[in-house]
Every structure is written in structure tokens, then in C-alpha cells.
Design an enzyme around this catalytic site. Sequence first.
Site, PDB file in Angstrom:
ATOM      1  CB  THR A   1     -28.777  44.524  41.783  1.00  0.00           C
ATOM      2  OG1 THR A   1     -29.445  43.372  41.260  1.00  0.00           O
ATOM      3  CG2 THR A   1     -27.843  44.113  42.895  1.00  0.00           C
ATOM      4  CD  GLU A   2     -26.473  46.239  46.168  1.00  0.00           C
ATOM      5  OE1 GLU A   2     -27.007  46.913  47.074  1.00  0.00           O
ATOM      6  OE2 GLU A   2     -26.065  45.076  46.351  1.00  0.00           O
TER       7      GLU A   2
END
Lengths: 409, 410
Positions: free
Chosen positions: B149-150
Site C-alpha cells: 500500500t502506497e
Amino acid sequence: MKILMLGWELPPHNSGGLGVACLNLSRALASEGADIDFVVPYTADHSDIDFMKVVSALKLDPLFRYGMGAYDSQKIEEVIIPDASEQKLISIRDVQAKYCDFINEYLMEFKPDVVHAHDWLTFEAGILAKKNYGLPLVAHVHATEFDRSGMNGGNPVVHAIEYEGLVMADKIIAVSKATKKIIHDRYGIPWDKIDVAYNSLDEDFVTSDYSFKADHYKYIEAMKRLGYTVVSTVGRFTIQKGLSHMMHAAARAISKEPKLLFVFAGDGEEREQLMQLAADLHISNNVIFTGFVRGQRLRDIYEISDIFVMSSVSEPFGLTALEAAHHGNVLILTKQSGVAEVLKSVMEYDFWDEEKLADEIVAVSKSGALKSTLQDGISREYLKISWDDIAKKCIQVYNEVSKHKRNNF
Amino acid sequence: MRAICLYLHVHQPYRVRAYSIFNVARDHNYWNTDFYSKQSNERIFKKVAEKSYHPMFDLIEGNIKRFPDFKVSMSITGTWLEQAEEWDPSLIEQVRRMVATGQVEIIGETYYHSLAFFHNREEFESQVARHQSRIQELFGFKTRVFRDTEFAYNDELGAWLDNEGFNKFGFRGMLTEGWDKVLGWRSPNHVYRAPGAVNTRLLLKNYRLSDDIAFRFSDRGWKEWPLTVDKYQNWLDMDCLRGNLINLFMDFETFGENQWADTGIFEFMNCLIERWLSVYENKFVTCSEALELEEPADEVSMPQTVTWADTERDLSAWAGNSMQEEAENILYGMRSEILETGDQRLIEDWRRLTTSDHPYYMCTKYWNDGDVHAYFSPYDSPYDAFMYFMNAIRDLQYRLLNDKKKRNLS
């Protein structure tokens, strides 16, 4: 640049924020090089003010000033003041008429570049200066009659004076975008004619020594030690302040978090109604009315309080929010408050949204992280606007309007 | 051979509605709200579908048909898949068609788009597993490359990838940011590996060329505006001098949502694909293919966590203030109790709260400047975001208590 300021009050003879704002603005303007004659409608010792000339228009005793507060526009026709010189009773309208007479005479000698009038109280004198002497007029709006009446009607005489002043002014300064919008929407004044200059904290408030006086609010302190969160509001108890919505929200918040103590500091026509409402909602035990407070006692309230609520239905600016921020309060403001335009680390709600306010109060009281994040943020923000910036804005406006000065008078 | 590795990230969170303290313990619906409210997941999904998902999927599918050498990699979160299934199933169908051509690769990640790796390793692996199996079910495709994530990455995650990631999930590589502070003089246009890694490799985002499209494309204050295909093609040619693999990694919503259709972004992309492929030695590659293009040029070490966000490229947008820390700590602290209940709805609600968008909405970093954080938030302020999130947490706690009572009775 020579400025004729048409004011109604200066501290310590003030009934509210108007005098404080005028004093700070004038001080900052003077340090920018403005040469100011400031007219007030009473006679008192203002020898501590050395940066401008304070001129008395009438021989009234300032004691009577409290009875004819700048904000009590509903009472303007009431007979309230004994005029010592003429041995008869006069009203605000009489004072305004004499104020105008004085200005008319004063301008025979004094030749300013710009006339700067503050609120409807002195708009007539400003109009007169423009009509009779061709002077450019700046109308400074700290509050409109719409604000004072909680957006319900208001006094038609005041509306008429306000309207004429706004129409006649070469330029208008409003204390927030919210006020600018009211001037534009309600009075039909062109958008471009209105500039916004926010207020800032009173310099004396920031610089003066202050230490908490423990014996003022012993009970509140004891409750805090028991884990209570103190939520306060400060102001006049009038319809403009939206306090009955706040009381309903208090009841809702207490239903979810009983350890809340609400402090309503101030006085006004809604006081008894609010006390009754607290009883009806069965929260009297959690609500404290302090009565009118100022000075040390007021600062002690800010100091002891955790959350400050500005519940106004319509608030042109809302200086008390900055004062509370100075004392480390978390701020919860209505979206209808001008001060909310310049602060970001605050919680907001619509004045009618009692559930949201209750939700926010509970959230802050339950979460140390939320409280500290808001406190850290606001401590960096609340002094961002300075009176120097505001004075610079005014001078910009003066330069613009002085083009309108007519010399053929 | 010169290759562009185009990778797009597809995601929608389940936003928490304006869930007040008065809803707590009474109404366990945190997600669904009135269609026109700010937090309406349905409204936002349908809006983005119309502006971005549909036109861009069509553009990709069209180019797949035209050019056998056109390849795209996409990561698609579980929360996006669920919303698409509910509100626009034709999108799932279209992805399935594209994956079937072999020209589209799906990238693995956490099902809930969470930062679980940094809070709870078990939760992290179970979300990765759930994503892998859901992608297998829906598209008949086994993910081989991972992204967190990210684009969060550090050496610890690199080590996980080379061991558990490879052994349990079959991952061969991972994507992350090609940040100058880490790369130094090295170019992102090569394949790298984590220190000591033997099974897996790393692909690093060419952030300059990616951000030229993703962020700057329509910025009229940018001195290169307007960005033409000629100009961009020229930059690609120049950049290939630093290595023949150009990793263009960006959010899918770049196309149509962050850069609106009227900026010409779709025409630009269409034209760029054709232009790039018109040169004999040029290709597009999937992430799996990119990993095999060459032997790793070097080891890169990232002891500190790197992400693709903001100028800091760190986790401060998700864990930069005490509200975010408190919210995440309380959330992950509940995990074992939540799982113990075996209550699937409760577990699902809890997991949806692990989505990283929630702490992102609480970011106060640039709140004062009213920047992207404010633009992408469905709340009036970061404080409101925190308030509603914490109310949802309180409700979860209430449900936990109730569950315990029930179990004690039986």
C-alpha cells in the site's frame, strides 16, 4: 496621511469588541505613519493614548456609554441618558445628531485625507463629511444589523442608516468574507467595493502579564480533577449567539459523556430563558452561569476551560475565539463565524447542527490525541494575522479612495 | 530493446459515513449513506467510473487489440472489486477480458489496501492471501509481483518478500519508489534487488517521467506545459541513456479524474502508445517481464520506510500526527479479540477500517495549505475524519462486549 476616525468607544470605556478593534487598528495605523484624529461621543481621560489625538464630540460622561452599547440597536429609541449640559434625557439618536453637528464644525478647521467610519453608529457623520466637504469615505463594518438580530429582521432605522452609509462609502472594509457576503447579498453592494480585513488579538491581551487566580473558580477546578472536561462560551446572551442550540447540544453530549461541565459566561436578554432550558433538559447540574465577566475573571475562564465553543448564528468575526486560543483551548466554531475563515485547526459545525456539535464535544473530551492535535495546530495559527497586516490593508484602501477627494469644496 | 513498464493502481476505499456518537451501539452501518452525501461510496465510485475507469479501460483494451506488444500491469484492491461488483460489474468483466489476452498482469497487494505490514504481520499476510485468492477466483490469474500500500517499502519488507513472500505466495518481485535519496547516482531504469535477496527483485518507479504525466500534465504553471507526445517521446529517449527500462507507475485515476478528459490526457496516452511502439526496438512489458529483462544491477537498501507520497516520500501522511497513531494503535490492538468472535460481519467491518485512506484523511500535514490531502478528503476537516472513525471504533468495541456476553451465556 491625515485620517479622521469616527468611532464610538475606546477601552477602557468600551462595551464590547468594537472599541478594542478600533484602538488596535489605530495604533498599527499610526506606526505605519498615519496621522489620526479619533472622535468619540463622550468626554473621558484617554491620556494613555499617545499615538493619536482623541477628540470628544459631546460632554457626556462615559459611564452612560454602557447603557447605550454599540450593540443594543433595539434600544435606540429608548430614552437612556441624562444630558448634563441640557438637563434633559436623550437617546442614542440624539447623541448621533450631536455627533454629526460636532463633525460638521470640526471639519471647518481639520482637513483630513480620508474619513474612516466604524459601524452604523457613525455612518451618518461620515456621510455628512463626504457630502459637505467632499471627503472620501471608508465604511468599516464590524457587524451588520442582520448579524445583531440573528438574521431575523432587525431594526429598520438601523438598516436604513447602514444601507445609506454603505451606498455612500467610496470603499467598504468588512471584518470577514462572511460579513462581505451579507453586505453584498442583503444590501446589494457591488462585490468589488468591499475589501476584507480580519481582526486580530488585542495587543494588550497578548503582552500583559497574566497568571491564573486559583480561588476564582474553585468548584470548576475540583470538577476537573475528577476528570471533567470544561466547555465554555463567552459573549452576550442574544439571539445572534445561537446559545439555545448550544444548550441542546450540551444535553445531547452529556447523554454520551456525563463528565462535561458547560460554562456560559456573559449576560443578556436570553439569560433566564437559557437557565430555564438547562433545567428543562435536566442538565442544570452540568451548566454554570457566571454572569458578565471581564478582565482577570474572564481570562481565568479561558484558562480553566478545555474547549471553547462559538455557537453564533452569524458572527462577523469572533475575537473571543482568538482569546480562548491564546489560553490553549480547543476551538469549536460555527461555519457562520468569520474567525473560522482564518483558522484551520478547529472543529466546525453549522449553527443549527446540534448533533454535530455534541459529537465534536464528545470526541474531543474522549480523545487526548484529537485534543492535543487541535491545540498544537491552533497555537501555531491564532497569531498569524497581525494588526500590522490589517493596517497595511487599510492604507491600501486609503490610497485607493483618496483619488476621490474633491477639492472644489 | 527499450521497454516501458506501465503500471496503474486501481483503488477505492470504503469511506466511513458521518457516523456520529449517537449512532454508536445502535446502528452498525458505518459505510452506507445517503447518495448525495459527501462520503457516499456509491456516488464517488460511479462518478470515477464514468470519468476514469470506463474511458481508460476502453483505451487500454483498444490498444491491446491494436498492438500485441502493448502491455499493462494493474493492482486492483479488494475494496475496489467489491464496490465494482455492487455498482458496476461490467468493469470486472472488462478486466477479465483483458487479463485473458495475456497482455495485462494483475499485481498482488493487501486486499484492504492497508498498512498492516507496519502494525501486524499476521494480519498483513492474511490480507495478501485473501487478495491473491480473490484475484485467482475472479480472473483466473495468480499474482507473481507484489506492491505494498502506497508503495511503502523498507529492507524489512524486502526481506519478507524474499522469504515468506516468495515461499508462501510465489512472489518474484516487488514495486516501490525510485527515490533519489535512496538511489543516489543510480538510475531507476534497471532491475535491483534487496540486500541479500536471492529469490526476488525490485522495480523502482521512474518518478520524474511518471509524475510528468500523473501530476504535472495539466499544470499551466509548469514551464513544460503543454506536454506534447513529441516532447515526452524525446524525454523517454533521453532517459533510456540511463537504462532501457522505464517504469511508469501511477494511480489509475490519473486518467480522467486527477487529469480530466478535457486536459487531453486520453489523446496523449493513445498517441504515446502508438508512437512508442512505432520504433522497432521499443516495447511495453508487464512487471513480471520487466523483472526478467536483465540481471539485477545492484542491491538497494532502504532501512527507512519509503512511500510514493508527497515530497517527503515517507509514511508521515498516514502516521504523522497523534490522531493517526492513536486511531491505528487502537484499531490494530483490537485484532485478536475481533478475530476470536468468528463473526464475519464484525471482522469485515474491522478490516475495512484498516484501509490506509482512513488515516490519510486525518493528515494535518498540509491541511493549512489546503492541498491534495484536503482535495481528496470527503470530510470537512481531518478532525471530523478522526471523530467519525473513532465513533466506528467505539461501536466495534460495543459489539465486542456484546459478543462476549453472548458467549459467556452460552
